[in-house]
Design a protein around this motif. Sequence first.
Motif, PDB file in Angstrom:
ATOM      1  N   PHE A 241     -13.818 -34.119  80.221  1.00  0.00           N
ATOM      2  CA  PHE A 241     -13.168 -33.066  79.447  1.00  0.00           C
ATOM      3  C   PHE A 241     -13.287 -33.260  77.936  1.00  0.00           C
ATOM      4  CE2 PHE A 241     -11.116 -32.875  83.596  1.00  0.00           C
ATOM      5  CZ  PHE A 241     -11.267 -31.530  83.876  1.00  0.00           C
ATOM      6  N   GLU A 252       1.428 -27.332  74.390  1.00  0.00           N
ATOM      7  CA  GLU A 252       2.623 -27.425  75.241  1.00  0.00           C
ATOM      8  C   GLU A 252       3.728 -28.210  74.532  1.00  0.00           C
ATOM      9  OE1 GLU A 252       2.371 -25.901  78.215  1.00  0.00           O
ATOM     10  OE2 GLU A 252       4.285 -26.455  79.113  1.00  0.00           O
ATOM     11  N   TYR A 443      -2.656 -31.914  64.466  1.00  0.00           N
ATOM     12  CA  TYR A 443      -1.352 -32.320  64.994  1.00  0.00           C
ATOM     13  C   TYR A 443      -0.302 -31.973  63.952  1.00  0.00           C
ATOM     14  CZ  TYR A 443      -4.812 -35.041  67.474  1.00  0.00           C
ATOM     15  OH  TYR A 443      -5.944 -35.410  68.163  1.00  0.00           O
ATOM     16  N   TYR A 468      -3.991 -43.383  64.513  1.00  0.00           N
ATOM     17  CA  TYR A 468      -3.846 -42.335  65.539  1.00  0.00           C
ATOM     18  C   TYR A 468      -2.646 -42.616  66.436  1.00  0.00           C
ATOM     19  CZ  TYR A 468      -5.520 -38.802  68.842  1.00  0.00           C
ATOM     20  OH  TYR A 468      -5.659 -37.684  69.646  1.00  0.00           O
TER      21      TYR A 468
ATOM     22  N   TYR B  14      -3.457 -29.218  84.631  1.00  0.00           N
ATOM     23  CA  TYR B  14      -4.611 -29.176  83.731  1.00  0.00           C
ATOM     24  C   TYR B  14      -5.637 -30.264  84.063  1.00  0.00           C
ATOM     25  CZ  TYR B  14      -1.776 -26.051  80.888  1.00  0.00           C
ATOM     26  OH  TYR B  14      -1.027 -24.989  80.441  1.00  0.00           O
ATOM     27  N   ALA B  15      -6.760 -30.128  83.390  1.00  0.00           N
ATOM     28  CA  ALA B  15      -7.899 -31.046  83.562  1.00  0.00           C
ATOM     29  C   ALA B  15      -8.219 -31.136  85.065  1.00  0.00           C
ATOM     30  CB  ALA B  15      -7.602 -32.397  82.928  1.00  0.00           C
ATOM     31  N   SER B  16      -8.476 -32.319  85.571  1.00  0.00           N
ATOM     32  CA  SER B  16      -8.920 -32.416  86.973  1.00  0.00           C
ATOM     33  C   SER B  16      -7.817 -32.048  87.955  1.00  0.00           C
ATOM     34  CB  SER B  16      -9.434 -33.832  87.256  1.00  0.00           C
ATOM     35  OG  SER B  16      -8.462 -34.781  86.895  1.00  0.00           O
ATOM     36  N   HIS B  56      -0.069 -38.460  85.175  1.00  0.00           N
ATOM     37  CA  HIS B  56       0.199 -39.412  84.090  1.00  0.00           C
ATOM     38  C   HIS B  56       1.109 -38.807  83.032  1.00  0.00           C
ATOM     39  CE1 HIS B  56      -0.495 -42.691  81.324  1.00  0.00           C
ATOM     40  NE2 HIS B  56      -0.759 -41.806  80.388  1.00  0.00           N
ATOM     41  N   LEU B  57       0.690 -37.695  82.497  1.00  0.00           N
ATOM     42  CA  LEU B  57       1.470 -37.040  81.442  1.00  0.00           C
ATOM     43  C   LEU B  57       2.237 -35.889  82.073  1.00  0.00           C
ATOM     44  CD1 LEU B  57       2.099 -36.867  78.400  1.00  0.00           C
ATOM     45  CD2 LEU B  57       0.110 -35.375  78.162  1.00  0.00           C
ATOM     46  N   GLY B  62       7.594 -29.006  77.609  1.00  0.00           N
ATOM     47  CA  GLY B  62       6.920 -29.695  76.507  1.00  0.00           C
ATOM     48  C   GLY B  62       7.423 -31.087  76.212  1.00  0.00           C
ATOM     49  N   PHE B  64       8.207 -34.991  77.356  1.00  0.00           N
ATOM     50  CA  PHE B  64       7.746 -36.002  78.305  1.00  0.00           C
ATOM     51  C   PHE B  64       8.887 -36.489  79.191  1.00  0.00           C
ATOM     52  CE2 PHE B  64       6.895 -40.580  79.191  1.00  0.00           C
ATOM     53  CZ  PHE B  64       5.744 -40.431  79.958  1.00  0.00           C
ATOM     54  N   ALA B  82       4.501 -29.164  83.379  1.00  0.00           N
ATOM     55  CA  ALA B  82       3.062 -29.282  83.092  1.00  0.00           C
ATOM     56  C   ALA B  82       2.616 -30.722  83.307  1.00  0.00           C
ATOM     57  CB  ALA B  82       2.775 -28.846  81.657  1.00  0.00           C
ATOM     58  N   TRP B  84      -0.757 -33.595  83.498  1.00  0.00           N
ATOM     59  CA  TRP B  84      -2.145 -33.985  83.223  1.00  0.00           C
ATOM     60  C   TRP B  84      -2.439 -35.355  83.836  1.00  0.00           C
ATOM     61  CZ3 TRP B  84       0.700 -31.144  79.842  1.00  0.00           C
ATOM     62  CH2 TRP B  84       0.090 -30.073  79.209  1.00  0.00           C
ATOM     63  N   PRO B  86      -4.495 -39.071  83.339  1.00  0.00           N
ATOM     64  CA  PRO B  86      -4.650 -39.852  82.097  1.00  0.00           C
ATOM     65  C   PRO B  86      -5.698 -39.211  81.189  1.00  0.00           C
ATOM     66  CG  PRO B  86      -4.604 -41.300  83.994  1.00  0.00           C
ATOM     67  CD  PRO B  86      -4.679 -39.900  84.532  1.00  0.00           C
ATOM     68  N   ILE B  87      -5.315 -39.007  79.955  1.00  0.00           N
ATOM     69  CA  ILE B  87      -6.217 -38.328  79.018  1.00  0.00           C
ATOM     70  C   ILE B  87      -6.200 -39.040  77.671  1.00  0.00           C
ATOM     71  CG2 ILE B  87      -6.082 -36.010  80.009  1.00  0.00           C
ATOM     72  CD1 ILE B  87      -3.924 -35.477  77.795  1.00  0.00           C
ATOM     73  N   GLY B  88      -7.190 -38.744  76.880  1.00  0.00           N
ATOM     74  CA  GLY B  88      -7.231 -39.243  75.509  1.00  0.00           C
ATOM     75  C   GLY B  88      -8.039 -38.272  74.685  1.00  0.00           C
ATOM     76  N   GLY B  89      -7.976 -38.414  73.396  1.00  0.00           N
ATOM     77  CA  GLY B  89      -8.756 -37.493  72.564  1.00  0.00           C
ATOM     78  C   GLY B  89      -8.568 -37.805  71.111  1.00  0.00           C
ATOM     79  N   GLY B  90      -8.942 -36.881  70.282  1.00  0.00           N
ATOM     80  CA  GLY B  90      -8.738 -37.077  68.852  1.00  0.00           C
ATOM     81  C   GLY B  90      -9.930 -36.655  68.037  1.00  0.00           C
TER      82      GLY B  90
END
Lengths: 617, 90
Positions: A241, A252, A443, A468, B14-16, B56-57, B62, B64, B82, B84, B86-90
């Motif tokens: 993703f 959200e 953010y 971060y 969301y996601a998978s 995970h999330l 909104g 946690f 909602a 998800w 495990p995810i990450g990003g940035g």
Amino acid sequence: MAWQRKILRVNLTNGTCTPEPLNMEWAQDYLGQRGLATKYFCEEVDAKVDPLSPENKLIYATGPLTGTMASTGARYSVITKGPLTGAIACSNSGGYFGAELRFAGWDMIIFEGKSAQPVYLHIENGKTELLPADEIWGRSVWDTEAILKKKHQDPMIRVSSVGRAGEAQVLFAAIVNDLHRAAGRSGVGAVMGSKNLKAIAVRGTLGVGTIRNPAGFMQATVAAKKVLANHPVTGQGLPKFGTQVLMNVINEMGALPTRNHRDVQFEKAGRISAEAMHEPRPTDGKPNLVTNQACFGCTIACGRISKIDETHYTVLNRPEYWGASGGLEYEAAWALGAATGVGDLEALTFANFICNEDGIDPISFGATVGAAMELYDLGLIKEADVGFPLTFGSAEVLTRLAELTARGEGFGKEIGLGSKRLCAKHGRPELSMSVKGQEFPAYDSRGIQGMGLAYATSNRGACHLRGYTVASEVFGIPVKTDPLVTEGKPGLVKAFQDATAVFDSSGLCVFTTFAWTLADLQPQLAAACEGDWSMEKLALLGERIWNLERQFNNAAGFTGKDDNLPQRLMTEPAKTGPAKGLVSGLDKMLPEYYELRGWSKDGVPTPATLQRLGLPA
Amino acid sequence: MTTQAGVRVALKLYASLADYLPAPARRAHRLDLELPAGTTIADVIGQQGLPPAMCHLVLVNGVFVPPGERAVRALVAGDELAIWPPIGGG
């Protein structure tokens, strides 16, 4: 050793290329890439220098692990004084260029002066030459790469260049390599353009044969790769993703800055998300996303490769944009989308292609368009000033401005000044959503409090990649913290900032830190590099680099007053979502942060702090 | 004996995890559910066949919800749950 122990000094004024030995004493204290190049820069350049003058320097720097078999060993950074901010600039890129530079035998290139005519630097291992750039000046990044590969009859040449935006000295112009990987932030491309330096074309066949303990290094890198593969974020989430998975998450949570931070949730976030990129389009039955892609040596492969719907208005009868190319990452999708209120995925992808094609930072570009749209909404920018209405949510406005800005034409010249100068020009400087002149990433600090402090204290202006805390406040890495509170955040921000400085100086990618800590990096450095690379030394190293950058900024004229956020985030509460009613609590965090850093109340490192870190007063 | 009224909540995957939604709900990533009062987050995760390790999330409106609270936190009318992986990003 890991270092090639060799830098190239290019005097553009004189047209000379001179090899020099790398200062190995400094390498022990600053490691490489971000840290070591910042040390060179601070030693050689007056902090008061005009960023676009010949007296500014531009350093391309790799880390000791760039081009090695360590996962994500693709990175290089460009260090200079940024024209957007007037602060130290350090922009980091992946792709294949950085590794190729190392394969050619170089750790670093220092550009100084200004060429009388446009030139590019050609490197083939130890052979280095400045050549006329007549054929490529005025051309895009994409054209430049194709022309240079053909000219030198070598498809394996790696090219890092500026597009027309860099030539026009757009203040947030990027340097782009491998078509769509970029040293994107702070306007490093404008500095390159100001020097009449169009590109670097490099071919290296020497490899990186300088590893201190090859067997130990192999063992350490294999172990570290297993950690990445087995971690659900780096092993599964990011490859499938990408960073774009955050669009729905942050929306959200009510922390998705929308329409120049007027709102914190975007009603069309789902349409421009990672999930949307996977969905077949109704028009052609194909998804926007074609595949993921890895940079050199990367075992994560978070990159997005996208293809625009050929019937979309942006590319109708423009087959040059029908190919698959660099797709939307989260920050770009946010800036081009939520910040402007545009919910058209294909239009955002096109705008992103343009940012890559001619080298502009999509974050600063999108955020500045958002600011311009607010100024238009308030009647401060007139349709007659632009030639068309700057309506929030208009995809056509976004894509038109992308083309104008990337080429330095029409109202694009105004956008190319960045939001700080644009908003000041129209009498509303507080509407620039920026710190030290650099626009925020994706953010909202009312909904993720730690990021407010990270932005305010970032040495290169507002930036998510300097500290971060989202990793902790959202993902729970390494521990989950509450995004809505300020308690504990100063220590968290400092820890992220210092650790990131180490990763950025190693040659590896900061995305490894979703799975790794410094304890995973340390054995790789210790096996590759001569010297003591203990955890204690690394912790001190990160802090030293952070303080060195701070010293440069202080010498450039910045003070604690510049560690601030726009009035909107401090006084206008979030309207919806979990942060409804909250403003940023920066004022609660900053004094504690200064104390933890060992800085005075005015944000100046104390003599004791400098002495502890081995920095000159 | 009185019967407690059901509560209407929204489940967003969301996601998978979207693959666990019925096909018509996948595009919107949202499934409206009518649940007996007192249904917890963990109940919904179980009923929908979601692998707990992939949840995970977990956010409710909104915010946690830590893993330790998911088996005891009852959803109330209008809640938006909602989830998800495990995810990450940035």
